[in-house]
Design a protein around this motif. Sequence first.
Motif, PDB file in Angstrom:
ATOM      1  N   LEU A  15       0.809  -1.220   0.000  1.00 52.48           N
ATOM      2  CA  LEU A  15       0.000   0.000   0.000  1.00 52.48           C
ATOM      3  C   LEU A  15       0.844   1.273   0.000  1.00 52.48           C
ATOM      4  N   PRO A  16       1.880   1.405   0.840  1.00 54.05           N
ATOM      5  CA  PRO A  16       2.714   2.615   0.762  1.00 54.05           C
ATOM      6  C   PRO A  16       3.375   2.792  -0.601  1.00 54.05           C
ATOM      7  N   LEU A 104      -5.065  11.126   7.959  1.00 45.01           N
ATOM      8  CA  LEU A 104      -4.848  11.247   6.518  1.00 45.01           C
ATOM      9  C   LEU A 104      -3.995  12.472   6.189  1.00 45.01           C
ATOM     10  N   GLY A 105      -4.228  13.553   6.896  1.00 44.78           N
ATOM     11  CA  GLY A 105      -3.401  14.742   6.702  1.00 44.78           C
ATOM     12  C   GLY A 105      -1.950  14.496   7.064  1.00 44.78           C
ATOM     13  N   ASP A 106      -1.726  13.690   8.086  1.00 47.01           N
ATOM     14  CA  ASP A 106      -0.354  13.358   8.483  1.00 47.01           C
ATOM     15  C   ASP A 106       0.340  12.538   7.402  1.00 47.01           C
ATOM     16  N   VAL A 107      -0.382  11.573   6.810  1.00 44.22           N
ATOM     17  CA  VAL A 107       0.196  10.791   5.710  1.00 44.22           C
ATOM     18  C   VAL A 107       0.496  11.691   4.506  1.00 44.22           C
ATOM     19  N   ALA A 108      -0.418  12.590   4.186  1.00 44.18           N
ATOM     20  CA  ALA A 108      -0.197  13.518   3.067  1.00 44.18           C
ATOM     21  C   ALA A 108       0.994  14.423   3.342  1.00 44.18           C
ATOM     22  N   TYR A 109       1.177  14.823   4.587  1.00 43.63           N
ATOM     23  CA  TYR A 109       2.309  15.660   4.989  1.00 43.63           C
ATOM     24  C   TYR A 109       3.636  14.928   4.761  1.00 43.63           C
ATOM     25  N   HIS A 110       3.686  13.664   5.125  1.00 46.89           N
ATOM     26  CA  HIS A 110       4.893  12.869   4.882  1.00 46.89           C
ATOM     27  C   HIS A 110       5.069  12.541   3.400  1.00 46.89           C
ATOM     28  N   LEU A 111       3.966  12.434   2.683  1.00 46.03           N
ATOM     29  CA  LEU A 111       4.006  12.013   1.285  1.00 46.03           C
ATOM     30  C   LEU A 111       4.443  13.132   0.347  1.00 46.03           C
ATOM     31  N   PHE A 112       4.214  14.368   0.728  1.00 41.84           N
ATOM     32  CA  PHE A 112       4.371  15.490  -0.203  1.00 41.84           C
ATOM     33  C   PHE A 112       5.775  15.566  -0.805  1.00 41.84           C
ATOM     34  N   MET A 177       3.903   1.799 -14.773  1.00 45.00           N
ATOM     35  CA  MET A 177       2.894   1.427 -13.796  1.00 45.00           C
ATOM     36  C   MET A 177       3.182   0.049 -13.209  1.00 45.00           C
ATOM     37  N   ALA A 178       3.688  -0.848 -14.052  1.00 42.31           N
ATOM     38  CA  ALA A 178       4.025  -2.184 -13.565  1.00 42.31           C
ATOM     39  C   ALA A 178       5.152  -2.131 -12.547  1.00 42.31           C
ATOM     40  N   PHE A 179       6.187  -1.386 -12.881  1.00 48.12           N
ATOM     41  CA  PHE A 179       7.331  -1.329 -11.975  1.00 48.12           C
ATOM     42  C   PHE A 179       7.062  -0.446 -10.767  1.00 48.12           C
ATOM     43  N   SER A 180       5.979   0.357 -10.812  1.00 47.87           N
ATOM     44  CA  SER A 180       5.628   1.140  -9.630  1.00 47.87           C
ATOM     45  C   SER A 180       5.196   0.228  -8.489  1.00 47.87           C
ATOM     46  N   PHE A 181       4.742  -0.999  -8.805  1.00 46.17           N
ATOM     47  CA  PHE A 181       4.402  -1.953  -7.762  1.00 46.17           C
ATOM     48  C   PHE A 181       5.641  -2.395  -7.001  1.00 46.17           C
ATOM     49  N   ASN A 182       6.775  -2.344  -7.677  1.00 44.85           N
ATOM     50  CA  ASN A 182       8.020  -2.735  -7.035  1.00 44.85           C
ATOM     51  C   ASN A 182       8.611  -1.596  -6.211  1.00 44.85           C
ATOM     52  N   GLY A 183       8.134  -0.396  -6.475  1.00 41.63           N
ATOM     53  CA  GLY A 183       8.673   0.747  -5.751  1.00 41.63           C
ATOM     54  C   GLY A 183      10.044   1.131  -6.269  1.00 41.63           C
ATOM     55  N   GLY A 184      10.586   2.168  -5.717  1.00 48.14           N
ATOM     56  CA  GLY A 184      11.913   2.630  -6.087  1.00 48.14           C
ATOM     57  C   GLY A 184      12.858   2.443  -4.920  1.00 48.14           C
ATOM     58  N   VAL A 185      13.868   1.641  -5.118  1.00 50.21           N
ATOM     59  CA  VAL A 185      14.799   1.352  -4.034  1.00 50.21           C
ATOM     60  C   VAL A 185      15.459   2.635  -3.553  1.00 50.21           C
ATOM     61  N   GLU A 188      12.757   5.175  -1.919  1.00 53.59           N
ATOM     62  CA  GLU A 188      12.284   4.739  -0.606  1.00 53.59           C
ATOM     63  C   GLU A 188      13.413   4.733   0.416  1.00 53.59           C
ATOM     64  N   THR A 189      14.638   4.517  -0.019  1.00 52.47           N
ATOM     65  CA  THR A 189      15.766   4.556   0.911  1.00 52.47           C
ATOM     66  C   THR A 189      16.070   5.985   1.338  1.00 52.47           C
ATOM     67  N   VAL A 190      16.072   6.917   0.375  1.00 53.03           N
ATOM     68  CA  VAL A 190      16.383   8.312   0.691  1.00 53.03           C
ATOM     69  C   VAL A 190      15.352   8.904   1.641  1.00 53.03           C
ATOM     70  N   PHE A 191      14.072   8.623   1.368  1.00 57.48           N
ATOM     71  CA  PHE A 191      13.006   9.206   2.177  1.00 57.48           C
ATOM     72  C   PHE A 191      12.505   8.269   3.274  1.00 57.48           C
ATOM     73  N   SER A 192      13.190   7.136   3.491  1.00 60.87           N
ATOM     74  CA  SER A 192      12.796   6.164   4.519  1.00 60.87           C
ATOM     75  C   SER A 192      11.323   5.791   4.387  1.00 60.87           C
ATOM     76  N   TRP A 193      10.908   5.548   3.157  1.00 61.06           N
ATOM     77  CA  TRP A 193       9.507   5.216   2.893  1.00 61.06           C
ATOM     78  C   TRP A 193       9.314   3.712   3.043  1.00 61.06           C
ATOM     79  N   PRO A 194       8.343   3.263   3.837  1.00 61.87           N
ATOM     80  CA  PRO A 194       8.205   1.825   4.137  1.00 61.87           C
ATOM     81  C   PRO A 194       7.479   1.055   3.046  1.00 61.87           C
ATOM     82  N   GLY A 195       8.089   0.954   1.865  1.00 66.57           N
ATOM     83  CA  GLY A 195       7.463   0.272   0.747  1.00 66.57           C
ATOM     84  C   GLY A 195       8.213  -0.969   0.316  1.00 66.57           C
ATOM     85  N   LEU A 196       7.855  -1.492  -0.862  1.00 64.35           N
ATOM     86  CA  LEU A 196       8.448  -2.734  -1.344  1.00 64.35           C
ATOM     87  C   LEU A 196       9.912  -2.566  -1.733  1.00 64.35           C
ATOM     88  N   GLY A 197      10.266  -1.400  -2.243  1.00 63.53           N
ATOM     89  CA  GLY A 197      11.661  -1.182  -2.617  1.00 63.53           C
ATOM     90  C   GLY A 197      12.589  -1.295  -1.424  1.00 63.53           C
TER      91      GLY A 197
END
Length: 243
Positions: A15-16, A104-112, A177-185, A188-197
Amino acid sequence: YWEGDVFDILKVRLLPTLLLFTTGTLMAYALGINLGRIIAWKRGGKLEYGSTLFGLFLFTMPLFWIGLLAVWVFSFKFDLFPVGGMKTPEIWGAAVDKGILIKLGDVAYHLFLPLTVFTMVVFAGNMLLMKNSMLETLKEDYITTARAKGLPENVIRDHHAARNAMLPVVTALSLAMAFSFNGGVLTETVFSWPGLGRTLVEASVNYDYPLAQGAFIMLAGVVLLAVLCADILYAYLDPRIKY
């Protein structure tokens, strides 16, 4: 580090990744397609030169460098956005009930910040691709015929030129769009985003081969589905492919 079934781990991290990369990819392609067709149609003006230079700059810069620069400027220097992560523990804590809108606002704040950086970098390549494809399409005979018929300029641009110029962009979009499911290593590493990458990085560092294989198998299935969707869109955009 995560422990448990591979499917459970990927389900939590999916989901992230979808929130960041699918949203960013759609925004980047929407902006790139629209701006690319406009600057190709108005070739030779200041808009084309400025946007091309800006696009080339973003396209040639490493994403991790732009991400680190954005974190340094907007997070460390001006303290406008969080350094990383997706949630604020004080807001999402089990003992705290802040309401769904605040969460939701907190997630959007981190996502921006990561969303903006990712969208800008992907947008640059899409804009340049659409512009070059549009310029080649404008040389075709059917564009001259449409002008000879006296069709309005916006009809020629949008329904004749842009529609055919989108064929290579559709292929790039389906694969993106296909590779967006894999995320960006890197992202996600630079921004400490908790995703698949980031999960793939953790799996590689900890030699968790089942988790890495599960992620790659899921990615392969999504890529095959994306290629099928691209073929269907091709037939819609160019009826000649049906025959």
